[in-house]
Design an enzyme around this catalytic site. Structure first.
Site, PDB file in Angstrom:
ATOM      1  N   ASP A  15       0.840  -1.209   0.000  1.00 31.22           N
ATOM      2  CA  ASP A  15       0.000   0.000   0.000  1.00 31.22           C
ATOM      3  C   ASP A  15       0.869   1.252   0.000  1.00 31.22           C
ATOM      4  O   ASP A  15       1.773   1.400   0.849  1.00 31.22           O
ATOM      5  CB  ASP A  15      -0.886   0.037   1.250  1.00 31.22           C
ATOM      6  CG  ASP A  15      -2.054  -0.932   1.186  1.00 31.22           C
ATOM      7  OD1 ASP A  15      -2.274  -1.541   0.120  1.00 31.22           O
ATOM      8  OD2 ASP A  15      -2.751  -1.064   2.210  1.00 31.22           O
ATOM      9  N   LYS A  42      -6.360  -7.248   1.046  1.00 28.17           N
ATOM     10  CA  LYS A  42      -7.345  -7.636   2.067  1.00 28.17           C
ATOM     11  C   LYS A  42      -6.998  -8.966   2.753  1.00 28.17           C
ATOM     12  O   LYS A  42      -7.033  -9.075   3.972  1.00 28.17           O
ATOM     13  CB  LYS A  42      -8.743  -7.709   1.445  1.00 28.17           C
ATOM     14  CG  LYS A  42      -9.275  -6.339   1.036  1.00 28.17           C
ATOM     15  CD  LYS A  42     -10.671  -6.417   0.471  1.00 28.17           C
ATOM     16  CE  LYS A  42     -11.043  -5.110  -0.228  1.00 28.17           C
ATOM     17  NZ  LYS A  42     -10.972  -3.919   0.623  1.00 28.17           N
ATOM     18  N   ASN A  45      -4.052  -8.559   5.096  1.00 25.20           N
ATOM     19  CA  ASN A  45      -4.450  -7.796   6.291  1.00 25.20           C
ATOM     20  C   ASN A  45      -5.250  -8.684   7.246  1.00 25.20           C
ATOM     21  O   ASN A  45      -5.081  -8.625   8.477  1.00 25.20           O
ATOM     22  CB  ASN A  45      -5.327  -6.593   5.905  1.00 25.20           C
ATOM     23  CG  ASN A  45      -4.612  -5.593   5.004  1.00 25.20           C
ATOM     24  OD1 ASN A  45      -3.385  -5.590   4.938  1.00 25.20           O
ATOM     25  ND2 ASN A  45      -5.359  -4.735   4.325  1.00 25.20           N
ATOM     26  N   GLU A 142     -10.805 -10.248  -4.243  1.00 31.87           N
ATOM     27  CA  GLU A 142      -9.615  -9.641  -4.861  1.00 31.87           C
ATOM     28  C   GLU A 142      -8.844 -10.645  -5.715  1.00 31.87           C
ATOM     29  O   GLU A 142      -8.050 -10.245  -6.555  1.00 31.87           O
ATOM     30  CB  GLU A 142      -8.701  -9.008  -3.795  1.00 31.87           C
ATOM     31  CG  GLU A 142      -9.277  -7.697  -3.255  1.00 31.87           C
ATOM     32  CD  GLU A 142      -8.309  -6.905  -2.394  1.00 31.87           C
ATOM     33  OE1 GLU A 142      -8.386  -5.673  -2.417  1.00 31.87           O
ATOM     34  OE2 GLU A 142      -7.491  -7.514  -1.675  1.00 31.87           O
ATOM     35  N   ASN A 186     -19.707  -4.784   3.377  1.00 29.87           N
ATOM     36  CA  ASN A 186     -19.962  -3.489   4.011  1.00 29.87           C
ATOM     37  C   ASN A 186     -21.282  -2.976   3.447  1.00 29.87           C
ATOM     38  O   ASN A 186     -21.927  -3.631   2.626  1.00 29.87           O
ATOM     39  CB  ASN A 186     -18.782  -2.524   3.832  1.00 29.87           C
ATOM     40  CG  ASN A 186     -18.582  -2.070   2.392  1.00 29.87           C
ATOM     41  OD1 ASN A 186     -19.459  -2.245   1.544  1.00 29.87           O
ATOM     42  ND2 ASN A 186     -17.427  -1.502   2.111  1.00 29.87           N
ATOM     43  N   GLY A 227     -21.300   0.719  13.025  1.00 35.97           N
ATOM     44  CA  GLY A 227     -21.151  -0.600  13.653  1.00 35.97           C
ATOM     45  C   GLY A 227     -21.449  -1.755  12.733  1.00 35.97           C
ATOM     46  O   GLY A 227     -20.977  -1.803  11.599  1.00 35.97           O
ATOM     47  N   GLY A 258     -12.425  -3.147   7.620  1.00 38.74           N
ATOM     48  CA  GLY A 258     -13.216  -4.337   7.295  1.00 38.74           C
ATOM     49  C   GLY A 258     -12.367  -5.605   7.387  1.00 38.74           C
ATOM     50  O   GLY A 258     -12.850  -6.659   7.802  1.00 38.74           O
ATOM     51  N   ASP A 259     -11.113  -5.500   6.992  1.00 39.87           N
ATOM     52  CA  ASP A 259     -10.226  -6.676   7.031  1.00 39.87           C
ATOM     53  C   ASP A 259      -9.946  -7.082   8.479  1.00 39.87           C
ATOM     54  O   ASP A 259      -9.929  -8.276   8.811  1.00 39.87           O
ATOM     55  CB  ASP A 259      -8.890  -6.363   6.333  1.00 39.87           C
ATOM     56  CG  ASP A 259      -9.106  -5.830   4.939  1.00 39.87           C
ATOM     57  OD1 ASP A 259     -10.137  -6.166   4.338  1.00 39.87           O
ATOM     58  OD2 ASP A 259      -8.250  -5.061   4.464  1.00 39.87           O
TER      59      ASP A 259
HETATM   60  P1  ATP Z   1     -12.262  -1.199   4.459  1.00 36.88           P
HETATM   61  O1  ATP Z   1     -12.722  -1.380   3.040  1.00 36.88           O
HETATM   62  O2  ATP Z   1     -11.601   0.111   4.714  1.00 36.88           O
HETATM   63  O3  ATP Z   1     -11.445  -2.341   4.976  1.00 36.88           O
HETATM   64  P2  ATP Z   1     -15.022  -1.678   5.100  1.00 36.88           P
HETATM   65  O4  ATP Z   1     -15.769  -0.656   4.301  1.00 36.88           O
HETATM   66  O5  ATP Z   1     -14.986  -3.068   4.593  1.00 36.88           O
HETATM   67  O6  ATP Z   1     -13.557  -1.159   5.405  1.00 36.88           O
HETATM   68  P3  ATP Z   1     -16.459  -0.720   7.398  1.00 36.88           P
HETATM   69  O7  ATP Z   1     -17.879  -1.123   7.359  1.00 36.88           O
HETATM   70  O8  ATP Z   1     -16.124   0.687   7.007  1.00 36.88           O
HETATM   71  O9  ATP Z   1     -15.621  -1.780   6.561  1.00 36.88           O
HETATM   72  O10 ATP Z   1     -15.862  -0.941   8.844  1.00 36.88           O
HETATM   73  C1  ATP Z   1     -15.714  -2.228   9.430  1.00 36.88           C
HETATM   74  C2  ATP Z   1     -15.835  -2.103  10.921  1.00 36.88           C
HETATM   75  O11 ATP Z   1     -14.808  -1.210  11.403  1.00 36.88           O
HETATM   76  C3  ATP Z   1     -17.134  -1.479  11.420  1.00 36.88           C
HETATM   77  O12 ATP Z   1     -18.165  -2.439  11.503  1.00 36.88           O
HETATM   78  C4  ATP Z   1     -16.687  -0.957  12.787  1.00 36.88           C
HETATM   79  O13 ATP Z   1     -16.580  -2.027  13.691  1.00 36.88           O
HETATM   80  C5  ATP Z   1     -15.258  -0.442  12.487  1.00 36.88           C
HETATM   81  N1  ATP Z   1     -15.247   0.976  12.086  1.00 36.88           N
HETATM   82  C6  ATP Z   1     -15.171   1.479  10.838  1.00 36.88           C
HETATM   83  N2  ATP Z   1     -15.181   2.834  10.850  1.00 36.88           N
HETATM   84  C7  ATP Z   1     -15.259   3.197  12.148  1.00 36.88           C
HETATM   85  C8  ATP Z   1     -15.300   4.463  12.846  1.00 36.88           C
HETATM   86  N3  ATP Z   1     -15.269   5.627  12.176  1.00 36.88           N
HETATM   87  N4  ATP Z   1     -15.376   4.431  14.204  1.00 36.88           N
HETATM   88  C9  ATP Z   1     -15.399   3.274  14.881  1.00 36.88           C
HETATM   89  N5  ATP Z   1     -15.371   2.060  14.285  1.00 36.88           N
HETATM   90  C10 ATP Z   1     -15.298   2.012  12.947  1.00 36.88           C
HETATM   91  O1  RIB Z   2      -9.196  -3.213   2.677  1.00 38.16           O
HETATM   92  C1  RIB Z   2      -8.063  -2.412   2.530  1.00 38.16           C
HETATM   93  C2  RIB Z   2      -7.126  -2.994   1.510  1.00 38.16           C
HETATM   94  O2  RIB Z   2      -7.768  -2.991   0.247  1.00 38.16           O
HETATM   95  C3  RIB Z   2      -5.869  -2.193   1.346  1.00 38.16           C
HETATM   96  O3  RIB Z   2      -4.818  -2.662   2.166  1.00 38.16           O
HETATM   97  C4  RIB Z   2      -5.584  -2.297  -0.145  1.00 38.16           C
HETATM   98  O4  RIB Z   2      -4.386  -2.953  -0.417  1.00 38.16           O
HETATM   99  C5  RIB Z   2      -6.786  -3.010  -0.757  1.00 38.16           C
HETATM  100  O5  RIB Z   2      -6.511  -4.335  -1.045  1.00 38.16           O
END
Ligand code: ATP
Ligand code: RIB
Length: 308
Positions: A15, A42, A45, A142, A186, A227, A258-259
């Site tokens: 990254d 992902k 991670n 991915e 998500n 959440g 999310g990971d």
């Molecule tokens: P990414 O793609 O960046 O890995 P994602 O979009 O798959 O993330 P999110 O739904 O944004 O996943 O977040 C996963 C979890 O992380 C949420 O369910 C929550 O537990 C935590 N989280 C994310 N953002 C926040 C925040 N701003 N404050 C507190 N907890 C958060």
């Molecule tokens: O979920 C976050 C990840 O998505 C980053 O580390 C990036 O490498 C992409 O795979």
């Protein structure tokens, strides 16, 4: 057989994260404040999150024989992640992601999977022993979709519990969803899958049941700062809502939240913890991670998660 081992099939990339006050819009250049080069992808991670949260993990991934690939191997040696599943290509280069992060911790990402795009069903078959030594399989979108489907089929036929993180989102056939015990989209991915616009956890309740109607065992929709909403089958009208865990620390980087959620959830399930407790554990881990920079390296250790 180590009953509680987790197998992840996914990608490793490096990254390149750029921090600026705002994300650039199309055609715009913004001056940034700082940048970081660190491990991402992902699947990778998720492995770090599993290991740090107390799980035993193997990782099937394809990387190049280059400096970026070496960063992956160093990471796995340091983080107690088995190297047995790694496939090293002499011809393809390790992938990379460019990530822009603003002052609110929001991000936009382009990921180039690189050598991971060359992962094939045949390569997965060569690693059958890793399926046989595991009780849980976690994968996503991915890697090539044909590989994802193949992985789920092998996992199910070897009695593994399956977790599918459908990110980034692609349409797949409904038959594949029947192979999934836990689907972890998500809110955007859940909207794409169900056609329901998800703005809050009430919308997620409706979407969660629709996801279960596809044949998924349990739907777990992560809602970022709102959440997580879990639906345990088509008869679960209420669902289980867990608000995000709020820390006093400022949110600085949500990349990989999310990971971390998926990895910590897999660890908890591998310890035969009930779904509600597993969700709380994963929710805490992910919420801690957003207060730290980086993707994999923002993952908290078991003791830090259990402290709260
Ligand atoms: P990414 O793609 O960046 O890995 P994602 O979009 O798959 O993330 P999110 O739904 O944004 O996943 O977040 C996963 C979890 O992380 C949420 O369910 C929550 O537990 C935590 N989280 C994310 N953002 C926040 C925040 N701003 N404050 C507190 N907890 C958060
Ligand atoms: O979920 C976050 C990840 O998505 C980053 O580390 C990036 O490498 C992409 O795979």
């Amino acid at each position: 057989m180590q009953k509680n081992r987790i197998l992840v099939v996914g990608i490793f990339v490096v990254d390149l994260s750029f921090y600026s006050s705002k994300l650039p819009i199309s055609g715009e250049t913004v001056i940034g404040r700082n940048y970081n080069i660190g491990p991402g992808g992902k699947g990778s991670n998720q492995c770090v999150a599993i290991s740090r949260s107390g799980g035993e993990v193997s990782f099937i991934a394809r990387i190049g024989n280059d400096d970026f690939g070496k960063m992956g191997i160093e990471l796995y040696n340091k983080e107690r992640i088995s190297l047995e599943g790694l496939i090293i290509s002499e011809n393809d280069k390790t992938g990379s992601a460019t990530i822009a992060i603003d002052d609110n911790g929001m991000n936009s990402i382009i990921v180039v999977p690189g050598a991971s795009s060359g992962l094939t069903e045949n390569m997965i078959d060569q690693k059958l022993n890793l399926f046989k030594n595991s009780s849980i399989c976690l994968t996503g979108f991915e890697v090539p979709l044909e590989v994802t489907k193949h992985v789920l089929r092998i996992a199910k036929s070897n009695q593994l519990k399956t977790i599918l993180n459908p990110a980034p989102y692609f349409d797949i056939d409904n038959e594949t969803y029947k192979l999934v015990d836990y689907l972890t989209p998500n809110e955007h991915e859940a909207s794409s899958l169900t056609g329901i616009k998800i703005k809050n956890h009430n919308d997620a309740r409706v979407a969660g049941r629709k996801i279960c109607e596809l044949g998924v065992g349990t739907s777990i929709i992560t809602l970022g700062e709102k959440g997580v909403l879990c639906t345990r089958g088509i008869d679960d009208y209420e669902g289980l809502y867990i608000p995000a865990f709020k820390l006093n620390n400022k949110v600085i980087d949500t990349v990989g939240a999310g990971d971390i959620f998926n990895g910590a959830f897999a660890t908890a399930i591998s310890n035969n913890i009930c779904v509600e407790d597993a969700l709380n554990f994963a929710n805490k881990a992910a919420s801690i991670s957003v207060t730290k920079p980086g993707a994999a390296l923002s993952s908290p250790y078991k003791d830090e998660i259990n402290k709260y």
